[in-house]
Each structure stands twice: as structure tokens, then as C-alpha cells.
Scaffold this motif. Structure first.
Motif, mmCIF file in Angstrom:
data_model
loop_
_atom_site.group_PDB
_atom_site.id
_atom_site.type_symbol
_atom_site.label_atom_id
_atom_site.label_comp_id
_atom_site.label_asym_id
_atom_site.label_seq_id
_atom_site.Cartn_x
_atom_site.Cartn_y
_atom_site.Cartn_z
ATOM 1 N N PHE A 70 1.076 -1.173 0.035
ATOM 2 C CA PHE A 70 0.106 -0.040 -0.175
ATOM 3 C C PHE A 70 0.972 1.132 0.173
ATOM 4 O O PHE A 70 0.313 2.452 -0.469
ATOM 5 N N ARG A 71 2.367 1.019 0.300
ATOM 6 C CA ARG A 71 2.952 2.427 0.344
ATOM 7 C C ARG A 71 3.612 2.418 -0.986
ATOM 8 O O ARG A 71 3.913 3.677 -1.308
ATOM 9 N N LEU A 72 3.165 1.743 -2.137
ATOM 10 C CA LEU A 72 3.877 1.946 -3.466
ATOM 11 C C LEU A 72 3.177 3.050 -4.064
ATOM 12 O O LEU A 72 1.847 3.221 -3.995
ATOM 13 N N PHE A 73 3.579 4.132 -4.869
ATOM 14 C CA PHE A 73 3.043 5.047 -5.363
ATOM 15 C C PHE A 73 3.401 5.034 -6.954
ATOM 16 O O PHE A 73 2.420 5.228 -7.851
ATOM 17 N N ARG A 74 4.592 4.721 -7.183
ATOM 18 C CA ARG A 74 5.130 4.108 -8.677
ATOM 19 C C ARG A 74 5.997 3.015 -8.717
ATOM 20 O O ARG A 74 6.649 2.713 -7.553
ATOM 21 N N MET A 75 6.066 2.574 -9.927
ATOM 22 C CA MET A 75 6.982 1.180 -10.097
ATOM 23 C C MET A 75 7.722 1.675 -11.273
ATOM 24 O O MET A 75 7.214 2.321 -12.383
ATOM 25 N N GLY A 76 8.905 1.335 -11.102
ATOM 26 C CA GLY A 76 9.860 1.335 -12.546
ATOM 27 C C GLY A 76 10.699 0.228 -12.984
ATOM 28 O O GLY A 76 11.018 -0.676 -12.127
ATOM 29 N N TRP A 77 11.182 0.294 -14.050
ATOM 30 C CA TRP A 77 11.992 -0.723 -14.587
ATOM 31 C C TRP A 77 13.378 -0.106 -15.115
ATOM 32 O O TRP A 77 13.096 0.985 -15.921
ATOM 33 N N LYS A 93 4.858 7.448 -2.345
ATOM 34 C CA LYS A 93 4.321 8.877 -2.544
ATOM 35 C C LYS A 93 4.965 10.121 -1.776
ATOM 36 O O LYS A 93 5.597 9.704 -0.591
ATOM 37 N N GLY A 94 5.411 11.294 -2.236
ATOM 38 C CA GLY A 94 6.087 12.163 -1.404
ATOM 39 C C GLY A 94 7.558 11.990 -1.495
ATOM 40 O O GLY A 94 8.299 13.012 -1.074
ATOM 41 N N THR A 95 8.032 10.973 -2.450
ATOM 42 C CA THR A 95 9.629 11.023 -2.456
ATOM 43 C C THR A 95 9.804 10.831 -4.031
ATOM 44 O O THR A 95 8.899 10.371 -4.789
ATOM 45 N N ALA A 96 11.101 11.504 -4.059
ATOM 46 C CA ALA A 96 11.473 11.290 -5.604
ATOM 47 C C ALA A 96 12.263 10.264 -5.887
ATOM 48 O O ALA A 96 12.839 10.084 -7.124
ATOM 49 N N VAL A 97 12.604 9.349 -5.164
ATOM 50 C CA VAL A 97 13.635 8.301 -5.174
ATOM 51 C C VAL A 97 12.858 6.937 -5.229
ATOM 52 O O VAL A 97 11.787 6.627 -4.671
ATOM 53 N N TYR A 98 13.482 6.094 -5.787
ATOM 54 C CA TYR A 98 13.034 4.593 -5.705
ATOM 55 C C TYR A 98 13.595 3.882 -4.474
ATOM 56 O O TYR A 98 14.889 3.587 -4.566
ATOM 57 N N GLY A 99 13.000 3.555 -3.410
ATOM 58 C CA GLY A 99 13.423 3.150 -2.355
ATOM 59 C C GLY A 99 13.271 1.578 -2.043
ATOM 60 O O GLY A 99 13.956 1.154 -1.166
#
Length: 119
Positions: free
Chosen positions: A29-36, A101-107
Motif C-alpha cells: 500500500f506504500r507504493l506510488f509508482r513502479m519502474g523498470w 508517495k512524496g519521495t522522488a527516489v525509488y526506495g
């Protein structure tokens, strides 16, 4: 925390296709975006595509636009990367990543899956 596991990598001939999968577990539920992303030997890691976890809006890097497509299945907590018309220069380790959400990085990052395209 969120755990990400990639699958679907392997060896393919030039012009072939692969579909990478990324399974998310934990506090998804913490996920806002996913990337490859991918990283080839001696090169910097590059983003290939990203998707908004809720809205489904996508971004695709110019370097792979028209060949790679990102998608997601929220019900299964999975993200995919469909890769077509593969080239030897696509050979790399491919990583799935998640951002809050609210972060610019992929954690959150997966362990990576190797894709090798033979000429």
C-alpha cells in the motif's frame, strides 16, 4: 517494507521478445509508482519505464519507446515489462523498483534478472 522479485529474464535471439515480471509483497500500500531499470556492464543504470501504481499512467524512455511496454496488475501486485524487437545492446541486468508517495527516489529494489540478447 516492500519486497520486489523479478522473473522472466533469460537468453533470447536478436529480434525476439521477453516479458519480465515483478512481484511485490509486504506493505504494498506504500507504493506510488513502479519502474523498470537496467544496467549493462561498465554503464550507468538507466530508467526504462515507470507506471503510477494507482492511475496506471506511464512513462517510457526514448531509448526503448516503441519496443518496451510497462503494465501492472494491482490485484496481483505485479508489474510487467514487455520487451519486443530485442537487440544485443539490450543485454543487461534488469531491475524492478518501487517508490513511495512524496519521495522522488525509488526506495525498494529487486535483486535483478539477467537479459542476454544474442546476435
Amino acid at each position: 517494507q516492500v519486497q520486489l522479485v523479478e522473473s522472466g529474464g533469460g537468453l533470447v535471439q536478436t529480434g525476439g521478445s521477453l516479458r519480465l515480471s515483478c512481484t511485490a509483497s509486504g506493505r504494498t500500500f506504500r507504493l506510488f509508482r513502479m519502474g523498470w531499470f537496467r544496467q549493462a556492464p561498465g554503464k550507468e543504470r538507466e530508467i526504462l519505464a515507470s507506471i503510477n501504481w494507482s492511475l496506471g499512467s506511464t512513462y517510457t524512455a526514448d531509448s526503448v519507446k516503441g519496443r518496451f511496454t510497462i503494465s501492472r496488475d494491482n490485484a496481483k501486485d505485479m508489474v510487467y515489462l514487455q520487451m519486443n524487437s530485442l537487440k544485443p545492446e539490450d543485454t543487461a541486468v534488469y531491475y524492478c523498483a518501487g517508490g513511495e508517495k512524496g519521495t522522488a527516489v525509488y526506495g525498494f529494489w529487486g535483486q535483478g534478472t539477467q537479459v542476454t540478447v544474442s546476435s
